[in-house]
Structures are given as C-alpha cells and as structure tokens.
Design a protein around this motif. Structure first.
Motif, mmCIF file in Angstrom:
data_model
loop_
_atom_site.group_PDB
_atom_site.id
_atom_site.type_symbol
_atom_site.label_atom_id
_atom_site.label_comp_id
_atom_site.label_asym_id
_atom_site.label_seq_id
_atom_site.Cartn_x
_atom_site.Cartn_y
_atom_site.Cartn_z
ATOM 1 N N LYS A 6 0.849 -1.186 0.000
ATOM 2 C CA LYS A 6 0.000 0.000 0.000
ATOM 3 C C LYS A 6 0.888 1.241 0.000
ATOM 4 C CE LYS A 6 -1.747 -1.409 3.942
ATOM 5 N NZ LYS A 6 -1.067 -2.637 4.194
ATOM 6 N N LEU A 7 0.327 2.373 -0.368
ATOM 7 C CA LEU A 7 1.088 3.628 -0.361
ATOM 8 C C LEU A 7 1.688 3.904 1.011
ATOM 9 C CD1 LEU A 7 -0.916 6.106 -2.624
ATOM 10 C CD2 LEU A 7 1.418 5.258 -2.965
ATOM 11 N N THR A 8 0.996 3.526 2.065
ATOM 12 C CA THR A 8 1.528 3.753 3.412
ATOM 13 C C THR A 8 2.771 2.904 3.696
ATOM 14 O OG1 THR A 8 -0.056 2.141 4.279
ATOM 15 C CG2 THR A 8 -0.690 4.475 4.387
ATOM 16 N N ASP A 9 3.017 1.891 2.865
ATOM 17 C CA ASP A 9 4.199 1.034 3.019
ATOM 18 C C ASP A 9 5.451 1.645 2.384
ATOM 19 O OD1 ASP A 9 2.687 -1.000 4.261
ATOM 20 O OD2 ASP A 9 2.216 -1.935 2.325
ATOM 21 N N LEU A 10 5.287 2.734 1.625
ATOM 22 C CA LEU A 10 6.410 3.297 0.861
ATOM 23 C C LEU A 10 7.681 3.515 1.684
ATOM 24 C CD1 LEU A 10 4.911 5.807 -1.720
ATOM 25 C CD2 LEU A 10 6.442 3.896 -2.181
ATOM 26 N N PRO A 11 7.628 4.167 2.846
ATOM 27 C CA PRO A 11 8.885 4.382 3.592
ATOM 28 C C PRO A 11 9.609 3.077 3.917
ATOM 29 C CG PRO A 11 7.143 5.767 4.487
ATOM 30 C CD PRO A 11 6.491 4.815 3.505
ATOM 31 N N GLU A 12 8.867 2.063 4.344
ATOM 32 C CA GLU A 12 9.498 0.780 4.671
ATOM 33 C C GLU A 12 10.051 0.101 3.419
ATOM 34 O OE1 GLU A 12 7.928 -1.991 7.895
ATOM 35 O OE2 GLU A 12 6.156 -0.757 7.426
ATOM 36 N N ILE A 13 9.318 0.185 2.316
ATOM 37 C CA ILE A 13 9.777 -0.432 1.067
ATOM 38 C C ILE A 13 11.058 0.232 0.587
ATOM 39 C CG2 ILE A 13 9.248 -0.793 -1.378
ATOM 40 C CD1 ILE A 13 6.263 -1.070 -0.495
ATOM 41 N N VAL A 14 11.096 1.560 0.615
ATOM 42 C CA VAL A 14 12.299 2.287 0.197
ATOM 43 C C VAL A 14 13.477 1.893 1.085
ATOM 44 C CG1 VAL A 14 13.353 4.577 0.048
ATOM 45 C CG2 VAL A 14 11.061 4.189 -0.894
ATOM 46 N N ALA A 15 13.234 1.726 2.389
ATOM 47 C CA ALA A 15 14.307 1.295 3.296
ATOM 48 C C ALA A 15 14.821 -0.095 2.920
ATOM 49 C CB ALA A 15 13.814 1.323 4.740
#
Length: 165
Positions: A6-15
């Motif tokens: 989900k869009l809210t997962d973006l920070p974790e995915i980028v990490a």
C-alpha cells in the motif's frame, strides 16, 4: 505469504530497497548502483499498477518485489532461448530483502509465495545480475533454469521456471 503493498508502506519499502542496494555494493556487484533504479517513482508506479508485493515478518516489511503478469517487453529479446514461446507468464522484478532480515531465506520464501499466489500460471521468469550469486542460488534451488541474457539495467541472466511439465 506475500501481500499487496500500500502507499503507506512506501517508507518501509524504500528502506528495504536501500538496504539491498547497500548489500549489493558491499558484495562488489554494480546492480542498482549506477542509477537511482529502483527509485521511489518505480515503487509508486508498482503500487499504482497493483503489482507491488511485500513479505512481512512480525508485522515489519522484510522483502519487496514487483510481480507482473503477462508479456514483459524487457524479456522479448533474449540472447539464448526461453523454454517456450508463452507470452502469459509471471515476472518478478525488483526483489529485495532487508539486511535486518538477511539469512532467513526470505528471498526464497517470497518467490515460493509468488508460486502459491499465482498458481493459475505455470511460467515464471526472473532476471539477475551475473555477479549476484546469492539470487542465482535461490533461483536454482527453486527449480529455475538459466535461459540466456536479457537487457534490463544492463546485461542480466534470465531464468525461467515452468511448472506442471
């Protein structure tokens, strides 16, 4: 099991992506080093196109990958040969595992989850850097066969697994 990102997962995915980029660099592999690929814009596009998947461990995103069904133009030209002329297959791109979770066979678990989630398909394709021996080991262990070389951010070894043979 993998689940849709989900869009809210973006920070974790980028990490996770940055962790994998750092690991590749430490291994002397130039994959993901010459450009920002995969970048935030790529992950956003994956989510927008409904192809972004994560694997969580204790509620934290431990692995990420784009799982795309159908014809992939990047795989149209191959130096070598695919095992078949099928144009309805599953491709996994941008598979990354966080350093925090390395050594837990999560790359293998992510791909095995793809097989389960996309069990209607019998043809799976992945590419990896020629020096990425860890990924090649995972692919071989899961029954993928090296079919040749494709051009995707440079020359990449192309692997295919056909189930139900």
């Amino acid at each position: 099991m993998i689940e849709k990102a989900k869009l809210t997962d973006l920070p974790e995915i980028v990490a996770v992506i940055e962790s994998a980029r750092t690991f590749l660099k430490a291994q002397g592999i130039d994959q993901w080093q010459k450009s920002a690929y995969p970048a935030l814009v790529d992950i956003r596009a994956d989510i927008a196109h409904d192809v972004a998947y994560v694997l969580k461990v204790d509620g934290e995103i431990a692995a990420y990958g784009a799982v795309i069904t159908g014809f992939d133009p990047a795989y149209d030209l191959i130096q070598g040969a695919w095992r078949n002329d099928n144009h309805d297959y599953v491709t996994v791109h941008r598979l990354a595992v966080s350093a925090q979770f390395r050594g837990q066979a999560l790359g293998q678990r992510f791909l095995a989850s793809v097989f389960d989630a996309f069990s209607a398909y019998q043809d799976f394709r992945v590419d990896t850097h020629p020096d990425n021996h860890i990924m090649q080991h995972i692919l071989t262990k899961l029954g993928f066969e090296k079919c040749g070389v494709v051009m995707f951010e440079g020359a990449r070894w192309a692997f295919q697994k056909v189930t139900g043979d």
